[in-house]
Write an enzyme that holds these catalytic residues in place. Structure first.
Site, PDB file in Angstrom:
ATOM      1  N   ASN A   9      49.333 -12.931  55.219  1.00  0.00           N
ATOM      2  CA  ASN A   9      50.541 -12.292  54.709  1.00  0.00           C
ATOM      3  C   ASN A   9      51.739 -12.953  55.384  1.00  0.00           C
ATOM      4  O   ASN A   9      52.021 -12.710  56.556  1.00  0.00           O
ATOM      5  CB  ASN A   9      50.507 -10.790  55.022  1.00  0.00           C
ATOM      6  N   TRP A  10      52.433 -13.794  54.623  1.00  0.00           N
ATOM      7  CA  TRP A  10      53.535 -14.554  55.203  1.00  0.00           C
ATOM      8  C   TRP A  10      54.804 -13.727  55.381  1.00  0.00           C
ATOM      9  O   TRP A  10      55.766 -14.188  56.000  1.00  0.00           O
ATOM     10  CB  TRP A  10      53.838 -15.766  54.323  1.00  0.00           C
ATOM     11  N   LYS A  11      54.840 -12.540  54.817  1.00  0.00           N
ATOM     12  CA  LYS A  11      56.004 -11.660  54.920  1.00  0.00           C
ATOM     13  C   LYS A  11      57.273 -12.414  54.483  1.00  0.00           C
ATOM     14  O   LYS A  11      57.208 -13.243  53.570  1.00  0.00           O
ATOM     15  CB  LYS A  11      56.121 -11.079  56.331  1.00  0.00           C
ATOM     16  N   HIS A  95      51.839  -1.608  52.356  1.00  0.00           N
ATOM     17  CA  HIS A  95      51.978  -2.150  53.706  1.00  0.00           C
ATOM     18  C   HIS A  95      52.893  -1.240  54.521  1.00  0.00           C
ATOM     19  O   HIS A  95      53.853  -0.666  54.003  1.00  0.00           O
ATOM     20  CB  HIS A  95      52.553  -3.565  53.650  1.00  0.00           C
ATOM     21  N   GLU A  97      55.212  -1.797  56.441  1.00  0.00           N
ATOM     22  CA  GLU A  97      56.629  -2.166  56.438  1.00  0.00           C
ATOM     23  C   GLU A  97      57.331  -1.704  55.160  1.00  0.00           C
ATOM     24  O   GLU A  97      58.521  -1.392  55.198  1.00  0.00           O
ATOM     25  CB  GLU A  97      56.755  -3.678  56.645  1.00  0.00           C
ATOM     26  N   GLU A 180      45.564  -1.200  59.225  1.00  0.00           N
ATOM     27  CA  GLU A 180      46.556  -1.821  60.088  1.00  0.00           C
ATOM     28  C   GLU A 180      47.231  -0.750  60.925  1.00  0.00           C
ATOM     29  O   GLU A 180      48.126  -0.049  60.448  1.00  0.00           O
ATOM     30  CB  GLU A 180      47.582  -2.622  59.289  1.00  0.00           C
ATOM     31  N   GLY A 186      52.904  -6.968  64.804  1.00  0.00           N
ATOM     32  CA  GLY A 186      54.049  -7.705  65.326  1.00  0.00           C
ATOM     33  C   GLY A 186      54.369  -7.399  66.776  1.00  0.00           C
ATOM     34  O   GLY A 186      55.387  -7.848  67.291  1.00  0.00           O
ATOM     35  N   SER A 226      48.116  -7.985  64.627  1.00  0.00           N
ATOM     36  CA  SER A 226      48.096  -9.013  65.677  1.00  0.00           C
ATOM     37  C   SER A 226      46.748  -9.728  65.752  1.00  0.00           C
ATOM     38  O   SER A 226      46.231  -9.985  66.844  1.00  0.00           O
ATOM     39  CB  SER A 226      48.477  -8.405  67.035  1.00  0.00           C
ATOM     40  N   GLY A 247      49.046 -11.599  59.828  1.00  0.00           N
ATOM     41  CA  GLY A 247      50.488 -11.748  59.669  1.00  0.00           C
ATOM     42  C   GLY A 247      51.003 -13.033  60.278  1.00  0.00           C
ATOM     43  O   GLY A 247      50.820 -14.119  59.739  1.00  0.00           O
ATOM     44  N   GLY A 248      51.636 -12.936  61.443  1.00  0.00           N
ATOM     45  CA  GLY A 248      52.308 -14.078  62.058  1.00  0.00           C
ATOM     46  C   GLY A 248      51.433 -15.294  62.250  1.00  0.00           C
ATOM     47  O   GLY A 248      51.884 -16.429  62.066  1.00  0.00           O
TER      48      GLY A 248
END
Length: 263
Positions: A9-11, A95, A97, A180, A186, A226, A247-248
């Site tokens: 997930n590149w957000k 999600h 967010e 999640e 994050g 993470s 994610g990141g």
């Protein structure tokens, strides 16, 4: 047996050119793993470029969100039929967010009302995706306050029951649920493997009660929060964790490829 699935997930990251370079590097580094499926969910503007870069590979093309109405006066929204038209195969819904729940808050607290996702809107989005034969990745998880209050199991059970209301179990056999824990997204914190496995087993049990035993056995449950190459092997070795929503770490082709190889 459920194949492992690892989704990046590149957000809200990477320009179109950067997205193209990243996915091209990923394609070069990933070997053929018939027992592991891989998906990439770029920002809307990069979907077409990523689609072209992964053409001819087994990598699935994804999106990060969807609107539930097919067309109309909804400025800034993207429908499931539009996603299907550009080749999207999988899509994240619910999600944390988009629900306004952040492990690491990077916007003023008074602006959180902008992120207004609810379990009811998640349900509508799921139905829209299924109608277009796009496989959903339904995200569920608790905040730190909810965990500290001992409400983890109730929060996740409520999220699943409302999100999956009035959905035919047969439509969801290829669907995915991602656990999640919001407090681990994050922040660099990762849920303890034993606890992550416990919650993913809880999710599978809930799927059996809400949908059917067959759907629960076939649907994949991912862990997200993470995830990185240093912890993915232990997480993915758990019997009820079928891969990860990354994610990141998915923004780095080499790191993401290492995570895939641990699955």
């Amino acid at each position: 047996m459920r194949n492992k699935l690892v989704v990046g997930n590149w957000k809200m990251n990477l320009t179109v050119a950067e997205a193209s370079a990243t996915v091209e590097a990923l394609v070069r580094q990933l070997g053929h793993r018939p027992d592991v499926e891989v998906g990439i969910c770029p920002p809307y503007l990069s979907i077409a470029r990523v689609r072209d870069a992964i053409r001819g590979t087994p990598i699935k093309l994804g999106a990060q969100d969807v609107f539930w109405v097919d067309s109309g006066a909804f400025t800034g929204k993207v429908s499931a039929s539009m996603l299907r038209d550009v080749g999207v195969q999988i899509c994240i819904v619910g999600h944390s967010e988009t629900r306004g729940k952040f492990g690491k808050l990077e916007v003023p607290e008074h602006t959180l009302g902008h992120f207004a996702e609810t379990d009811e809107t998640v349900n509508l989005k799921l139905k829209a995706l299924l109608y277009q034969s796009i496989d959903p990745i339904l995200c569920v998880g608790e905040t730190l306050a909810e965990r500290e209050a001992g409400d983890t199991d109730k929060v996740i059970g409520d999220q699943l029951r409302t999100a999956l209301r009035d959905i035919d179990p047969d439509e969801l056999f290829s669907g995915v649920v991602a656990y999640e824990p919001v407090w681990a997204i994050g922040t660099g914190q990762t849920c303890d493997c034993a606890e992550a496995e416990r919650v993913c087993k809880l999710i599978r049990d809930n799927l059996g009660e809400t949908l059917s035993a067959e759907a629960a056995a076939q649907m994949r449950v991912l862990y997200g929060g993470s995830v990185k190459a240093s912890n993915s092997a232990e997480l993915f070795a758990q019997p009820n964790i079928d891969g990860g929503l990354v994610g990141g770490a998915s923004l780095n082709a080499e790191e993401f490829a290492r995570i895939v190889m641990t699955a």
